[in-house]
Scaffold this motif. Structure first.
Motif, PDB file in Angstrom:
ATOM      1  N   THR A   5       0.846  -1.189   0.000  1.00 26.64           N
ATOM      2  CA  THR A   5       0.000   0.000   0.000  1.00 26.64           C
ATOM      3  C   THR A   5       0.881   1.238   0.000  1.00 26.64           C
ATOM      4  O   THR A   5       1.892   1.285   0.693  1.00 26.64           O
ATOM      5  N   THR A   6       0.502   2.208  -0.777  1.00 29.23           N
ATOM      6  CA  THR A   6       1.104   3.530  -0.710  1.00 29.23           C
ATOM      7  C   THR A   6      -0.053   4.510  -0.664  1.00 29.23           C
ATOM      8  O   THR A   6      -1.204   4.121  -0.810  1.00 29.23           O
ATOM      9  N   ASN A   7       0.221   5.773  -0.433  1.00 27.12           N
ATOM     10  CA  ASN A   7      -0.891   6.696  -0.252  1.00 27.12           C
ATOM     11  C   ASN A   7      -0.749   7.960  -1.083  1.00 27.12           C
ATOM     12  O   ASN A   7       0.328   8.278  -1.586  1.00 27.12           O
ATOM     13  N   VAL A   8      -1.863   8.642  -1.195  1.00 29.55           N
ATOM     14  CA  VAL A   8      -1.905  10.000  -1.687  1.00 29.55           C
ATOM     15  C   VAL A   8      -2.870  10.723  -0.745  1.00 29.55           C
ATOM     16  O   VAL A   8      -3.941  10.206  -0.410  1.00 29.55           O
ATOM     17  N   PHE A   9      -2.439  11.899  -0.248  1.00 30.37           N
ATOM     18  CA  PHE A   9      -3.296  12.663   0.654  1.00 30.37           C
ATOM     19  C   PHE A   9      -4.358  13.384  -0.160  1.00 30.37           C
ATOM     20  O   PHE A   9      -4.047  14.030  -1.164  1.00 30.37           O
ATOM     21  N   LYS A  29     -10.952  -0.961  -4.263  1.00 28.48           N
ATOM     22  CA  LYS A  29     -10.664  -2.286  -3.710  1.00 28.48           C
ATOM     23  C   LYS A  29     -11.177  -2.406  -2.287  1.00 28.48           C
ATOM     24  O   LYS A  29     -11.863  -3.361  -1.959  1.00 28.48           O
ATOM     25  N   THR A  30     -10.853  -1.450  -1.435  1.00 29.29           N
ATOM     26  CA  THR A  30     -11.242  -1.524  -0.030  1.00 29.29           C
ATOM     27  C   THR A  30     -11.938  -0.239   0.372  1.00 29.29           C
ATOM     28  O   THR A  30     -11.490   0.851   0.016  1.00 29.29           O
ATOM     29  N   THR A  41      -9.119   2.326  -0.613  1.00 31.03           N
ATOM     30  CA  THR A  41      -8.024   2.080  -1.545  1.00 31.03           C
ATOM     31  C   THR A  41      -8.552   1.798  -2.945  1.00 31.03           C
ATOM     32  O   THR A  41      -9.674   1.317  -3.126  1.00 31.03           O
ATOM     33  N   VAL A  42      -7.706   2.100  -3.919  1.00 30.67           N
ATOM     34  CA  VAL A  42      -7.974   1.786  -5.317  1.00 30.67           C
ATOM     35  C   VAL A  42      -6.785   1.006  -5.857  1.00 30.67           C
ATOM     36  O   VAL A  42      -5.675   1.075  -5.307  1.00 30.67           O
ATOM     37  N   GLY A  50      -2.302  -6.188  -6.894  1.00 34.53           N
ATOM     38  CA  GLY A  50      -1.052  -5.436  -6.820  1.00 34.53           C
ATOM     39  C   GLY A  50      -1.103  -4.369  -5.742  1.00 34.53           C
ATOM     40  O   GLY A  50      -1.910  -4.424  -4.811  1.00 34.53           O
ATOM     41  N   VAL A  51      -0.243  -3.396  -5.878  1.00 28.07           N
ATOM     42  CA  VAL A  51      -0.132  -2.306  -4.909  1.00 28.07           C
ATOM     43  C   VAL A  51      -1.445  -1.534  -4.848  1.00 28.07           C
ATOM     44  O   VAL A  51      -2.031  -1.188  -5.872  1.00 28.07           O
ATOM     45  N   GLU A  52      -1.898  -1.274  -3.610  1.00 27.74           N
ATOM     46  CA  GLU A  52      -3.110  -0.482  -3.394  1.00 27.74           C
ATOM     47  C   GLU A  52      -2.716   0.966  -3.124  1.00 27.74           C
ATOM     48  O   GLU A  52      -1.728   1.233  -2.445  1.00 27.74           O
ATOM     49  N   LEU A  53      -3.501   1.890  -3.655  1.00 23.81           N
ATOM     50  CA  LEU A  53      -3.309   3.314  -3.409  1.00 23.81           C
ATOM     51  C   LEU A  53      -4.353   3.759  -2.396  1.00 23.81           C
ATOM     52  O   LEU A  53      -5.556   3.716  -2.672  1.00 23.81           O
ATOM     53  N   LEU A  54      -3.898   4.149  -1.217  1.00 20.99           N
ATOM     54  CA  LEU A  54      -4.775   4.614  -0.156  1.00 20.99           C
ATOM     55  C   LEU A  54      -5.112   6.085  -0.386  1.00 20.99           C
ATOM     56  O   LEU A  54      -4.212   6.914  -0.513  1.00 20.99           O
TER      57      LEU A  54
END
Length: 127
Positions: A5-9, A29-30, A41-42, A50-54
């Protein structure tokens, strides 16, 4: 070790979800309650595991200053791979996305930078 998981504010999670799914083409996704916000998340439809974007709320006092500094200096917060930057730029511009840097080729890489409507600059890149 691997990144899961990685994020974007984001300033508004619902608006961010709409932009990141309807415009960018990611899939939700979540979506779980997390206090006054959501764990939202997407993922890429081509890599659902794969990697989720929070899509993380920008509530922490330091985030606003951080985001404003990056935007003020023209620095993208994240970079997403695409097959064809020029084609994505054309598609996204037709949807009303505001680009702050048009497709630019730098050697083997072509990049473009857009405003994600949630307080961030995001780069797309193709090799």
């Amino acid at each position: 070790m691997r990144i899961i998981t990685t994020n974007v504010f984001v300033d508004d999670q619902s608006r961010a979800l709409d932009f990141y799914t309807d415009v960018l083409g990611f899939e939700k996704k979540t979506d779980l309650p997390a206090g006054e916000h959501r764990w939202l998340t997407v993922v890429s439809p081509s890599s659902r595991d794969g990697v989720e974007l929070l899509l993380e709320p920008s509530d922490h006092p330091a985030v606003g200053t951080f985001k404003a500094a990056l935007v003020g200096d023209g620095i993208p917060y994240a970079s997403f791979a695409v097959d064809d930057v020029v084609a994505e730029h054309t598609r996204m511009t037709a949807l009303g996305v505001r680009f702050v840097q048009p497709p630019t080729t730098m050697g083997a890489v072509t990049v473009a930078v857009f405003d994600d409507t949630c307080g961030n600059l995001i780069q797309i890149a193709s090799m």
